[in-house]
Design a protein around this motif. Structure first.
Motif, PDB file in Angstrom:
ATOM      1  N   VAL A   1       0.844  -1.208   0.000  1.00 18.67           N
ATOM      2  CA  VAL A   1       0.000   0.000   0.000  1.00 18.67           C
ATOM      3  C   VAL A   1       0.871   1.247   0.000  1.00 18.67           C
ATOM      4  O   VAL A   1       0.576   2.238  -0.689  1.00 18.67           O
ATOM      5  CB  VAL A   1      -0.947   0.015   1.217  1.00 18.67           C
ATOM      6  CG1 VAL A   1      -1.855   1.252   1.160  1.00 18.67           C
ATOM      7  CG2 VAL A   1      -1.813  -1.219   1.252  1.00 18.67           C
ATOM      8  N   GLU A   2       1.954   1.220   0.755  1.00 14.62           N
ATOM      9  CA  GLU A   2       2.848   2.381   0.799  1.00 14.62           C
ATOM     10  C   GLU A   2       3.478   2.636  -0.573  1.00 14.62           C
ATOM     11  O   GLU A   2       3.699   3.788  -0.960  1.00 14.62           O
ATOM     12  CB  GLU A   2       3.934   2.188   1.860  1.00 14.62           C
ATOM     13  CG  GLU A   2       3.441   2.339   3.294  1.00 14.62           C
ATOM     14  CD  GLU A   2       2.899   3.736   3.596  1.00 14.62           C
ATOM     15  OE1 GLU A   2       3.113   4.677   2.798  1.00 14.62           O
ATOM     16  OE2 GLU A   2       2.223   3.878   4.629  1.00 14.62           O
ATOM     17  N   ILE A   3       3.770   1.567  -1.311  1.00 15.38           N
ATOM     18  CA  ILE A   3       4.289   1.731  -2.676  1.00 15.38           C
ATOM     19  C   ILE A   3       3.260   2.468  -3.532  1.00 15.38           C
ATOM     20  O   ILE A   3       3.585   3.394  -4.284  1.00 15.38           O
ATOM     21  CB  ILE A   3       4.641   0.358  -3.289  1.00 15.38           C
ATOM     22  CG1 ILE A   3       5.876  -0.230  -2.595  1.00 15.38           C
ATOM     23  CG2 ILE A   3       4.872   0.472  -4.793  1.00 15.38           C
ATOM     24  CD1 ILE A   3       6.159  -1.681  -2.959  1.00 15.38           C
ATOM     25  N   ILE A   4       1.993   2.053  -3.418  1.00 17.93           N
ATOM     26  CA  ILE A   4       0.915   2.705  -4.170  1.00 17.93           C
ATOM     27  C   ILE A   4       0.767   4.162  -3.741  1.00 17.93           C
ATOM     28  O   ILE A   4       0.611   5.066  -4.573  1.00 17.93           O
ATOM     29  CB  ILE A   4      -0.413   1.934  -3.956  1.00 17.93           C
ATOM     30  CG1 ILE A   4      -0.348   0.578  -4.676  1.00 17.93           C
ATOM     31  CG2 ILE A   4      -1.613   2.735  -4.449  1.00 17.93           C
ATOM     32  CD1 ILE A   4      -1.513  -0.343  -4.376  1.00 17.93           C
ATOM     33  N   ARG A   5       0.827   4.403  -2.441  1.00 20.55           N
ATOM     34  CA  ARG A   5       0.694   5.784  -1.936  1.00 20.55           C
ATOM     35  C   ARG A   5       1.863   6.663  -2.401  1.00 20.55           C
ATOM     36  O   ARG A   5       1.676   7.827  -2.748  1.00 20.55           O
ATOM     37  CB  ARG A   5       0.606   5.774  -0.409  1.00 20.55           C
ATOM     38  CG  ARG A   5      -0.767   5.315   0.120  1.00 20.55           C
ATOM     39  CD  ARG A   5      -0.715   4.903   1.579  1.00 20.55           C
ATOM     40  NE  ARG A   5      -0.189   5.930   2.448  1.00 20.55           N
ATOM     41  CZ  ARG A   5      -0.895   6.907   3.003  1.00 20.55           C
ATOM     42  NH1 ARG A   5      -2.202   6.989   2.777  1.00 20.55           N
ATOM     43  NH2 ARG A   5      -0.339   7.801   3.801  1.00 20.55           N
ATOM     44  N   ASN A   6       3.053   6.092  -2.414  1.00 24.61           N
ATOM     45  CA  ASN A   6       4.229   6.858  -2.848  1.00 24.61           C
ATOM     46  C   ASN A   6       4.182   7.200  -4.334  1.00 24.61           C
ATOM     47  O   ASN A   6       4.848   8.144  -4.780  1.00 24.61           O
ATOM     48  CB  ASN A   6       5.507   6.077  -2.535  1.00 24.61           C
ATOM     49  CG  ASN A   6       5.788   6.003  -1.041  1.00 24.61           C
ATOM     50  OD1 ASN A   6       5.323   6.848  -0.275  1.00 24.61           O
ATOM     51  ND2 ASN A   6       6.535   5.001  -0.625  1.00 24.61           N
TER      52      ASN A   6
END
Length: 770
Positions: free
Chosen positions: A260-265
């Protein structure tokens, strides 16, 4: 235009809640719901005798526009006489002399909302509202009456909705920002891996069309991002409202969070929450939700809404640290806060049990489904045994005796527990004549009646005895066990077997869910679409069957994205690990491990089917080769800290090769990531059979009707363990390593066809090039 739909009960319980968290409740028990229904039916029948115009369970709805929000509230009034009154009925065990007009403000708020909805539809100027309490012990009722004008109720309803709209507007503002960002979101990596685009496309198609997708996707494809990315895109396009990412182990939650953090970044605004167990987020030294013992439980509901609004205005995701910080600031329970924040989350990462377990699932989402949900079931092979556990229930005579001893001075508890204990004594006498075990289909009505009698006694105990005393915990433990037993008894179907077993003076009775298929189908109906994925859904037909695959559902099998030559899979068919030959295998296995570890300096794991087998071989290995290598042998019941310490051994600088002796199906055989040089080889002793047990044999007997008994009970679960253990070796496209299988049965057709295509043909270990 934003559409908001909510029930009268839900908006009232959110806006007007107050007071303390109460740690124990009968609200979820089948007995309590049954008694509540009985109270409603009794009052409704009495009213209809008094007045033939009395109508029960009348549906009411109110819709109003607030700028760009269409707000709809609905619900069912317990009873009414049109043009005269509306009634709300509540059941209680509290003595009616202790029930006054202000006994529960939420009940009045609920009937006031119904009153306004009726007046708005029928354009009346005033209305009589009745709030009736029915005592379940005495079967006597008590009614309070209030008359309200239209303006009074309109003011109340308007203020309630406007209060709730504070949260709705913050949520709507976020969703607008989220949807705009997700429209522009591209796949977060420059290129798709082999098979990754194919999986993502199939996931997206399923999310749009609905239904279930069973996806076997080997390690390295990137299953987490391949399922999460199309899921968040579907939310941004209005195809779904919320994602539940479901895992069997805590380590997999971390993988999902990182994705999810990859998507948010990459610019995708996704608000996510990981639900952590109450024990792990409690701010006290021990978990005790009694408001007299916990300052966070005392007055929690007086402060919680201000806390939530503050978070909605300031935060874009809900980490454990953030939740703990706000919980301290507002003096609220962090676990209950996280559950409330789940309402305002796009993605909820949690254990299987929050969706599947009938005892703890998130009722706020699934009792009255009003949204389109997506279920992403990670490592779905684990759901077979987990669902058997979640849908089974057990009681023992020892539990009853411990609770009986603790409650000796309370006559109503002693009386009910004496009856329960008598039932267990009767069962024990039968078992003594039948060799100590028996199984059958069904649940004893007499036992159910006796257990319900205990629950009634327990509720009186809870109301009358508030202080702590030695043994209270034993009474509570039995309450939860009985409550669970009765809940599961309500679900009992053709997929169950009941078994009884005695050990000395103790007696066990278990409602054992052998075949959870139909129960899982019912759960999956709560979602618009479900994706069940794992590297080891093999054979697919087995998992499709047991986990609730239906005719319209999809299946997908993908090959490994890694070059075949990166993993060399060997077989020593000369090793016979079958029980009668086991002792003869120790020396050969020890020699094979020595050869494997000697081939190239590095880190290795040797997996065994049991602790005893592992220790026997380890003893021989250490005697012969212990001076040449560094070793570790797994101990049972390791905690999270000890587990992390063991994993760190694979990253230590060494002069010699390192070999860890570990158990198949344990905490190190799946769900761990030892990439690169951290692990370059694994040996697997045996074919992974689960330990022989009474329950395993019941599974075998159940599926024998389809000539699949041994396969479903032993072979398929065993092969899954083998595949999971071997899957620790190659974790990326640059990893290289070997797997050594030691068991003659891998050369048999019924086992060989279960192995991954990229493993075949298996190399002969005797001819390996050292």
């Amino acid at each position: 235009m934003i559409d908001i739909k909510i029930s009268v009960r839900n908006i009232i319980e959110f806006v007007h809640r107050y007071g303390d968290i109460v740690s124990s409740t009968m609200g979820a028990s089948p007995q309590r719901m049954e008694e509540g229904t009985r109270a409603h039916v009794k009052i409704q029948k009495d009213r209809q005798k008094e007045n033939a115009s009395y109508e029960k369970e009348q549906y009411l709805k109110y819709e109003i526009l607030f700028e760009d929000i269409r707000f709809t509230v609905d619900g069912r009034a317990d009873g009414m006489v049109r043009g005269s009154y509306i009634e709300e009925i509540k059941s209680t065990y509290t003595p009616l002399e202790d029930v006054d007009e202000d006994f529960n403000r939420l009940y009045w708020a609920q009937v006031m909302f119904y009153g306004f909805m009726y007046m708005e539809e029928h354009k009346t100027e005033n209305i009589l509202l009745l709030l009736t309490y029915f005592n379940l012990d005495t079967e006597v009722s008590k009614t309070f009456e209030k008359t309200f004008t239209y303006e009074e109720l309109k003011t109340f309803v308007t203020e309630t909705i406007e209060e709730y709209l504070q949260y709705v507007r913050e949520d709507a503002r976020w969703k607008k920002e989220r949807n705009e960002s997700l429209k522009e979101l591209k796949f977060p990596f420059l290129n798709y891996r082999t098979g990754q685009r194919e999986l993502a496309v199939d996931v997206y198609r399923t999310l749009r069309q609905g239904g279930k997708l069973f996806a076997k996707a080997p390690t390295g494809i990137g299953k987490t991002i391949s399922t999460l990315f199309p899921a968040v895109k579907a939310i941004g396009e209005g195809e779904a409202d919320r994602i539940f990412y479901l895992t069997a182990k805590g380590t997999l939650k971390t993988v999902a969070e990182e994705a999810v953090e990859i998507i948010r970044n990459k610019g995708g605004s996704v608000k996510f929450l990981t639900i952590t167990s109450k024990e792990k987020v409690c701010l006290n030294d021990e978990v005790n939700c009694n408001p007299d013992k916990c300052t966070f439980a005392e007055g929690h509901y007086d402060r919680i809404n201000a806390c939530i609004l503050d978070i909605l205005k300031k935060e874009s995701s809900y980490s454990k640290e953030m939740i703990l910080s706000y919980a301290r600031k507002y003096r609220v329970c962090p676990f209950e806060l996280s559950l409330d924040l789940s309402y305002f989350s796009d993605l909820i990462i949690c254990d299987y049990n929050y969706v599947f377990d009938p005892r703890v699932y998130l009722r706020r989402f699934f009792v009255d489904v009003r949204e389109n949900y997506i279920f992403l079931v990670d490592e779905a092979h684990n759901l077979v045994d987990r669902s058997r556990d979640m849908y089974s229930a057990l009681l023992t005579k020892d539990m009853v005796m411990e609770a009986k001893k603790a409650g000796e001075k309370f006559s109503y508890l002693k009386r009910s527990l004496t009856k329960v204990n008598k039932k267990f004594i009767e069962i024990r006498k039968v078992l003594e004549e039948k060799g100590g075990k028996q199984h059958y289909f069904g649940v004893s009505d007499d036992l159910i009646f006796t257990l319900k009698d205990f629950l009634m006694a327990f509720e009186i105990f809870q109301k009358e005895v508030r202080e702590d005393f030695e043994g209270r915990e034993k009474i509570l433990d039995l309450f939860f066990a009985v409550n669970s037993f009765l809940n599961i008894a309500e679900l009992y179907n053709d997929g169950y077997v009941t078994y009884e077993e005695n050990s000395g003076s103790n007696v066990i009775i278990k409602l054992f869910c052998v075949y959870p298929r139909d129960l899982l189908i019912d759960v999956f109906k709560r979602a618009k679409a479900s994706i069940l994925f794992s590297a080891t859904l093999s054979p697919m037909s087995y998992y499709f069957d047991v986990l609730g695959g239906e005719e319209a559902d999809y299946r997908k099998t993908l090959g490994s994205p890694f070059p075949k030559e990166n993993l060399q899979v060997y077989l020593d068919r000369g090793i016979d690990t079958r029980y009668r030959k086991r002792e003869e295998s120790f020396s050969g296995i020890s020699e094979n491990i020595h050869k494997m570890v000697s081939g190239k300096k590095g880190n290795y794991i040797a997996f065994f089917p049991s602790y005893k087998y592992m220790r026997d071989v380890h003893e021989i290995f250490m005697e012969k080769y212990g001076d040449f290598f560094e070793t570790y042998i797994q101990e049972p019941s390791l905690g999270e800290k000890e587990r992390d310490e063991v994993l760190s051994l694979f990253y230590a600088e060494r002069e010699k090769s390192f070999v860890a002796f570990m158990v198949l199906g344990g905490i190190f055989s799946e769900g761990i990531d030892l990439a690169g040089e951290a692990l370059i080889g694994t040996s697997v002793v045996g074919v992974g059979y689960p330990q022989v047990s009474y329950e395993r044999d019941l599974i075998k007997d159940y599926f024998a009707r389809d000539n699949l008994g041994f396969e479903y009970a032993y072979i398929y679960p065993g092969i899954n363990r083998v595949l999971q253990a071997a899957g620790r070796v190659i974790r990326s496209e640059t990893d290289q390593g070997l797997v050594l299988l030691m068991d003659l049965r891998y050369s048999w057709a019924q086992y060989k066809h279960l192995l991954p295509e990229e493993w075949l043909p298996l190399r002969d270990w005797k001819n390996q090039n050292q």
